[in-house]
Enzyme design. Structure first.
Site, PDB file in Angstrom:
ATOM      1  N   THR A 185      -6.126   8.767  -4.774  1.00  0.00           N
ATOM      2  CA  THR A 185      -6.083  10.155  -5.445  1.00  0.00           C
ATOM      3  C   THR A 185      -5.769  11.205  -4.362  1.00  0.00           C
ATOM      4  O   THR A 185      -6.290  11.081  -3.376  1.00  0.00           O
ATOM      5  CB  THR A 185      -6.981  10.411  -6.552  1.00  0.00           C
ATOM      6  OG1 THR A 185      -8.218  10.526  -5.483  1.00  0.00           O
ATOM      7  CG2 THR A 185      -7.245   9.492  -7.589  1.00  0.00           C
ATOM      8  N   GLU A 328      -4.652   7.076 -11.561  1.00  0.00           N
ATOM      9  CA  GLU A 328      -5.617   6.268 -12.172  1.00  0.00           C
ATOM     10  C   GLU A 328      -5.007   5.382 -13.407  1.00  0.00           C
ATOM     11  O   GLU A 328      -5.609   4.709 -14.096  1.00  0.00           O
ATOM     12  CB  GLU A 328      -6.992   7.015 -12.831  1.00  0.00           C
ATOM     13  CG  GLU A 328      -7.853   7.663 -11.641  1.00  0.00           C
ATOM     14  CD  GLU A 328      -7.357   9.071 -10.941  1.00  0.00           C
ATOM     15  OE1 GLU A 328      -6.106   9.490 -11.424  1.00  0.00           O
ATOM     16  OE2 GLU A 328      -8.217   9.484 -10.427  1.00  0.00           O
ATOM     17  N   LYS A 436     -11.370  31.154 -17.748  1.00  0.00           N
ATOM     18  CA  LYS A 436     -12.105  31.629 -18.684  1.00  0.00           C
ATOM     19  C   LYS A 436     -12.421  33.058 -18.509  1.00  0.00           C
ATOM     20  O   LYS A 436     -13.027  33.674 -18.015  1.00  0.00           O
ATOM     21  CB  LYS A 436     -13.592  30.795 -18.411  1.00  0.00           C
ATOM     22  CG  LYS A 436     -13.569  29.438 -18.689  1.00  0.00           C
ATOM     23  CD  LYS A 436     -14.581  28.507 -18.178  1.00  0.00           C
ATOM     24  CE  LYS A 436     -14.053  27.208 -17.832  1.00  0.00           C
ATOM     25  NZ  LYS A 436     -13.685  26.624 -16.612  1.00  0.00           N
ATOM     26  N   TRP A 441     -10.162  31.108 -23.254  1.00  0.00           N
ATOM     27  CA  TRP A 441      -9.170  30.206 -22.214  1.00  0.00           C
ATOM     28  C   TRP A 441      -7.998  30.539 -22.092  1.00  0.00           C
ATOM     29  O   TRP A 441      -7.248  31.002 -23.064  1.00  0.00           O
ATOM     30  CB  TRP A 441      -9.374  28.754 -22.550  1.00  0.00           C
ATOM     31  CG  TRP A 441     -10.774  28.025 -22.417  1.00  0.00           C
ATOM     32  CD1 TRP A 441     -11.909  28.477 -21.973  1.00  0.00           C
ATOM     33  CD2 TRP A 441     -11.002  26.486 -22.501  1.00  0.00           C
ATOM     34  NE1 TRP A 441     -12.984  27.679 -22.105  1.00  0.00           N
ATOM     35  CE2 TRP A 441     -12.265  26.433 -22.328  1.00  0.00           C
ATOM     36  CE3 TRP A 441     -10.140  25.525 -22.720  1.00  0.00           C
ATOM     37  CZ2 TRP A 441     -12.924  25.155 -22.170  1.00  0.00           C
ATOM     38  CZ3 TRP A 441     -10.885  24.378 -22.886  1.00  0.00           C
ATOM     39  CH2 TRP A 441     -12.129  24.249 -22.453  1.00  0.00           C
TER      40      TRP A 441
END
Ligand code: AMP
Length: 538
Positions: A185, A328, A436, A441
């Protein structure tokens, strides 16, 4: 009672053998480092993969050994996918844009025994070879007479290495669930983590991916997605399964050479990340060129913007298919293929759907949960952590002794998403990038996409910066087409009817370029670190 069908111990080499039998003369075209165009086909790739596998065995390599590639998209890289994995070793694809420290970490963690290296990347390995003791030999991807002077240990050209290989080599029967490929990754925080794919997971992923895109057997595919990143979205497997003509651009990913290759090779379907397409579209715009042969493009890796979608559709008549996935997940999770209903929609309605990341491919399950793990409704509004489950999704990271999934097999993608009643998934942000502000959000992706629509904006990045009153407030970083700053107010005016007032960025900063990581993704943490105290100090 169990079924009466034959048991199956898969080996990806069966795919290239199939392509040799059924599509032997279908072309594999590569731009080499020299710029020259090389033409091969499935028959040749298969035979040369057999030669490579037989030589590796003769040289003492065996099942389970990890052999790495530091290579471009070319026919030789495809041969290594099959030659290495087919004989039972593990193809570990290295990214040449990695920071040397990360490359050292990854090579040592994987315990690579060989590195197959493209000539321009030799200096990268020369600089670190003292720190990667497991590597016994370096195989340089060139002809015998092209092998440059190098201090790399036991360096040999690829062509010399495979020269005496056995053209009639037959592939072994591997264990069920045998490992096939290894990718790490990008790891913006902490060390990169390895994902070890199996032959079985790669094959079923490829078969499923074929059902979830608009691919037909006569497509000519431009493979801009690199073979070193998440197995190039499965193309090296599903391409030969269907006998697709593959065109690989090698090193030259700028607008002009890509355009030339597309036109010359009659590309009908192109796979890539948004940044590459932005370069191609800019080249076409500035030079009055039209993508005449391309019918579809599959875009993923980062969010698709309305401006890119619109330009492909309205200027080039190219249908855009948005896709989402991750290392993944092998990587495909969702795709957004056209539905019959879309034909009767207005452009605006159609675009609104196409911008979503799509619906899950059969085999992938999705759910969105709140911070406490409660599943949220599929109402197109409730946003939360996106969890996934399925046969080509990892169970645990390479060499880790604990599972990366919960007790029911769900893997937390780190993405914040919403699901709607029609099954579409929309990514709102990475969990670590969501802003935030005052208890609410703000989606940095939505704000970036809105800013990107401004005619003077070439690239946009939004980052949440700590704020004494609101917790965090958005800061917008912009690269303009000219590279020079423009009136900030013109950006604010442009955004005003596109996002809520409280989403408008408190600060706009013009940069010459944005920080991109090794796979082309924005490195937001770099900007966050640099501007961390900006609002606090005011
Ligand atoms: P990687 O493992 O490097 O392929 O990165 C996977 C991550 O890229 C995902 O978890 C998403 O955050 C992001 N990503 C991939 N495709 C998309 C997309 N179509 N839209 C938005 N983000 C995406």
């Amino acid at each position: 009672m169990i079924g009466d069908m034959q048991s199956w111990t898969p080996n990806v080499a069966g795919i290239i053998e199939h392509a040799k039998k059924v599509h032997p003369k279908t072309e594999i075209i590569s731009r080499l480092v020299s710029g020259e165009i090389h033409r091969s086909n499935y028959e040749e790739v298969c035979i040369r993969s057999r030669k490579l596998a037989s030589v590796l065995i003769k040289d003492g390599y065996k099942e389970g050994d990890v052999l790495a590639t530091l290579a471009l998209n070319t026919y030789r890289h495809l041969e290594m996918y099959y030659g290495i994995s087919g004989m039972g070793a593990i193809t570990h694809t290295l990214n040449f844009r990695l920071h040397p420290e990360q490359a050292v970490y990854i090579i040592n963690h994987a315990e690579d025994k060989i590195i197959f290296v493209e000539t321009p990347f030799i200096p990268i390995l020369e600089a670190i070879q003292d720190q990667i003791p497991t590597v016994e030999k370096f195989i340089v991807l060139c002809e015998e007479n092209e092998l440059p002077e190098t201090s790399l240990k036991n360096a040999i050209s690829y062509e010399e290495y495979i020269m005496d290989g056995d053209e009639n080599y037959s592939w072994p029967t591997l264990k069920d669930d045998a490992a096939c490929g290894l990718c790490y990754t990008s790891g913006t925080t902490g060390n990169p983590k390895g994902v070890l794919y199996s032959h079985k997971s790669n094959i079923i992923h490829a078969q499923a991916a074929l059902t979830a895109m608009t691919i037909s057997p006569d497509d000519s595919i431009l493979m801009v997605v690199p073979l070193f990143h998440v197995l190039a979205w499965g193309i090296p497997y599903f391409g030969p399964m269907l006998g697709l003509k593959l065109v690989m651009p090698g090193m030259q990913m700028e607008g002009e050479p890509l355009y030339e290759l597309i036109e010359k090779e009659d590309i009908t379907l192109a796979f890539g990340v948004p940044t590459i397409w932005m370069g191609l579209l800019a080249y076409c715009r500035e030079n009055n060129k039209i993508l005449s042969s391309v019918k579809n493009t599959i875009i993923g890796g980062s969010a698709l913007s309305l401006a890119t979608l619109q330009e492909f559709d309205e200027v080039h008549d190219v249908n855009v298919i948005h896709a989402w996935g991750m290392t993944e997940m092998s990587p495909m999770g969702t795709t957004n293929i056209p539905t019959p209903e879309m034909e009767n929609m207005s452009k605006e309605e159609k675009y609104a759907i196409q911008l979503k990341q799509g619906r899950p491919i059969y085999g992938v399950e999705l759910k969105v949960v709140d911070d406490a793990g409660n599943e949220l409704p599929h109402d197109g509004e409730s946003q939360g952590h996106l969890l996934v489950r399925g046969p080509w999704i990892l169970q645990k990271y390479f060499k880790s002794d604990k599972d990366a999934v919960d007790s029911n097999g769900w893997f937390d993608t780190g993405d914040i998403s919403v699901l709607d009643e029609d099954g579409y998934m929309t990514i709102k942000d990475r969990a670590k990038d969501v802003i935030k502000s005052g208890g609410e959000w703000i989606s940095s992706i939505d704000l970036e996409n809105a800013a990107f629509g401004h005619p003077e904006v070439a690239e946009a990045c939004v980052v949440g910066i700590p704020h004494p009153k609101w917790d965090e407030r958005p800061m917008l970083f912009i690269v303009t087409n000219s590279g020079e700053p423009i009136e900030k107010q013109s950006i604010i005016d442009f955004l005003s009817d596109k996002v809520a007032k409280w989403w408008l960025p408190d600060e706009i900063i013009f940069l010459k370029e944005l920080p991109h990581g090794a796979t082309g993704k924005l490195q937001k943490f770099e900007l966050r670190e640099e501007y961390n105290n900006h609002y606090m100090e005011k």
